[in-house]
Enzyme design. Structure first.
Site, PDB file in Angstrom:
ATOM      1  N   HIS A   9       0.774  -1.353   0.136  1.00  0.00           N
ATOM      2  CA  HIS A   9       0.045   0.141  -0.011  1.00  0.00           C
ATOM      3  C   HIS A   9       0.955   1.263  -0.040  1.00  0.00           C
ATOM      4  CE1 HIS A   9      -3.542  -2.470   0.949  1.00  0.00           C
ATOM      5  NE2 HIS A   9      -3.184  -2.784   1.775  1.00  0.00           N
ATOM      6  N   HIS A  49       2.234   9.080   0.901  1.00  0.00           N
ATOM      7  CA  HIS A  49       1.110   8.834   0.000  1.00  0.00           C
ATOM      8  C   HIS A  49       1.483   9.602  -1.375  1.00  0.00           C
ATOM      9  CE1 HIS A  49      -1.519   7.007   2.998  1.00  0.00           C
ATOM     10  NE2 HIS A  49      -0.796   7.958   3.643  1.00  0.00           N
TER      11      HIS A  49
END
Ligand SMILES: *[C@@H]1O[C@H](CO)[C@@H](O)[C@H](O)[C@H]1NC(C)=O
Ligand SMILES: *[C@@H]1O[C@H](CO)[C@@H](O)[C@H](O)[C@H]1NC(C)=O
Length: 384
Positions: A95, A122
Site C-alpha cells: 500500500h 502517499h
C-alpha cells in the site's frame, strides 16, 4: 438409537470443510483493500465500518474556516536527530513504503507524550505519463492537492502500552502530516529513503537502510500547523488520530517524485500481474462539523486568489510601464535642453542613438528586476 451412517458423517465433514473454506476466503477478502477497482475507497465502509464514521481523514483544510488557537505550541520532534547505530527498515507493504522508527523518537508539544512508530508516504501519478498532474497528497489546502504527503506516526505512550492498543482508541495516535511539492533541487533528506526504493519494488520486500536524521524530512517552520481530530487514512480507518498538518511544504525534485511514482509495485514479486503502486491517496472526507484549529493567525493565512494575483501582476506591469515612460520623457527633456556635443565624456565613436539604446537597456533591466522581485513575493515560499 440410530446407527452411525458413514455417508452422513462424510457429508457433514464435507459441508463443514466447504463452510471453513468460504470463511477463509471471506476473511482474506476482508483484509484486502485498494484505492481503485472493486475494493476501492467507496467500498471500504462495507468491510471496515470505521471508514464510514463521521470523523474521518484526510480532510480539505479551508483556511477561511479554521479557528486560530493561540494555545497551540510548536511541535517538538524528540530524538529525531539521534538516528542511533542500528539501520532503519524500509518496507513495501503493498500500500505504501514504510520506514520503522526507533522507540526513543517521539513528539512533544501535545497533551500527551507520543512515541514514534513509523513513517510512510502517499503519492499520485503526476509524473508517470508526463501529461496529467493529479497530485497525490491526502490533505488538501483550499482544495489544492500537493504532489505527495509524508505521515510520521506516533502512539500515545502515556496512556497505552503499545501501538496495537493505542491505534483503536481516541487520542491514541498523533500523526504529523508534511505536504510535499516539487522543485528543481534534489532533497537530500528524502534521498535517504528514495535511494533504496529499487530494492523493495515488490510487496513484502524490505531493506535495511543507513539511519539518518529524521528531522531533516520536516519543514523549517514547526510552529505553523493545522490541528484536528481524525482517523487513519487507510482501513480500518480507526478514529484515533490527533492530526498535525504543517502549513509549510517541503520540496523534492521532479526526478525524485517520478521515482516514487514509478519504481514500486503493489503485488508480490511472484504475482502474475504487475500492479504499479501509485495514487495511494484517499479522497478528502466530510468534516461533519469538526473544528480545525490553526496555530497561527488568520492574517498570515491570506492566500491570494487567481484574480487577485492577476490584478497584482497587471498593476505591477502598468506601474513599471508608466515609470519607464516618465523616465523616457525626462531623459528626452534633458537631451533637448543639453547638447551631447558639449559633454566632455562623449567619445566621437558613440552616437546619441547608441546612448539612447543603452539607456533603454538599463530601463529594461530595472523594469525586469522590479517585476521579478514583486512576483516572487506573491506565493508563500518554502524551502525543504
Ligand atoms: C500490546 O499490549 C497489550 C496489553 O498489554 C498486550 O495484550 C498485547 O500483546 C501487546 N501487543 C504487542 C504487539 O506487543
Ligand atoms: C479532539 O477531541 C478532544 C476530545 O477527545 C477534544 O478535547 C479536543 O479539543 C479535540 N481537538 C481538536 C483539535 O478539535
Amino acid at each position: 438409537m440410530g446407527e452411525i451412517n458413514i455417508m452422513d458423517l462424510v457429508e457433514l465433514w464435507t459441508i463443514q470443510l466447504i463452510l471453513f473454506c468460504q470463511w477463509m476466503v471471506c476473511a482474506s477478502a476482508d483484509t484486502h483493500w485498494t484505492y481503485t477497482g472493486s475494493t476501492s475507497q467507496a467500498q471500504w465502509p462495507e468491510v471496515f465500518p470505521h471508514c464510514g464514521g463521521t470523523e474521518q481523514s484526510p480532510i480539505n483544510v479551508e483556511t477561511s474556516q479554521v479557528q486560530h488557537d493561540p494555545s497551540l505550541t510548536p511541535v517538538q520532534p524528540l530524538g529525531y536527530n539521534q538516528p542511533g547505530n542500528n539501520p532503519f527498515t524500509l518496507t513495501n507493504n503493498g500500500h505504501t513504503v514504510e520506514m520503522s522508527l526507533p522507540v526513543w523518537m517521539g513528539v512533544g508539544g501535545l497533551p500527551w507524550h507520543f512515541t514514534a512508530a513509523q513513517l510512510h508516504l502517499h503519492w499520485g501519478s503526476s509524473e508517470v505519463n508526463g501529461v496529467a498532474r493529479t497530485g497525490g497528497s491526502e490533505h488538501t489546502i483550499n482544495g489544492h492537492c500537493s504532489a505527495a504527503e509524508l505521515h510520521i506516526v506516533h502512539y500515545n505512550s502515556d496512556v497505552y502500552p503499545n501501538i496495537s492498543t493505542a491505534r483503536t482508541e481516541r487520542n491514541g495516535l498523533a500523526v504529523l502530516g508534511v505536504l510535499i511539492e516539487t522543485g528543481d533541487e534534489t532533497n537530500s533528506a528524502f534521498a535517504n529513503i528514495f535511494n533504496y526504493l529499487g530494492r523493495i519494488r515488490y510487496k513484502g520486500q524490505r531493506v535495511s537502510i543507513p539511519a539518518f536524521d529524521v528531522g531533516s524530512l520536516l519543514p523549517n517552520d514547526l510552529g505553523r500547523f493545522f490541528r484536528y481530530n481524525g482517523s487513519l487514512t487507510t482501513p480500518p480507518c480507526y478514529q484515533s488520530v490527533l492530526w498535525t498538518v504543517f502549513s509549510e511544504k517541503v520540496k523534492v525534485s521532479h526526478a525524485q517524485l517520478r521515482k516514487l511514482e514509478t519504481v514500486l509495485f503493489s503485488n508480490e514479486k511472484e504475482g502474475l500481474d504487475s500492479v504499479p503502486l501509485r495514487d495511494n491517496h484517499r479522497e478528502p472526507q466530510a468534516l461533519n462539523g469538526r473544528l480545525v484549529l490553526a496555530s497561527f493567525t488568520a492574517d498570515s493565512l491570506t492566500i491570494y486568489s487567481v484574480g487577485e494575483v492577476c490584478a497584482m501582476a497587471i498593476g505591477t506591469v502598468c506601474g513599471c510601464l508608466g515609470l519607464a515612460l516618465i523616465v523616457r520623457v525626462i531623459v528626452k527633456t534633458i537631451r533637448s535642453t543639453s547638447s551631447w556635443d558639449v559633454l566632455p565624456t562623449v567619445r566621437s565613436t558613440s552616437s546619441p542613438r547608441a546612448k539612447e539604446t543603452n539607456q533603454e537597456k538599463k530601463e529594461d533591466v530595472v523594469f525586469k528586476t522590479t517585476s521579478d522581485s514583486e512576483k516572487e513575493e506573491v506565493p508563500p515560499h518554502s524551502e525543504p
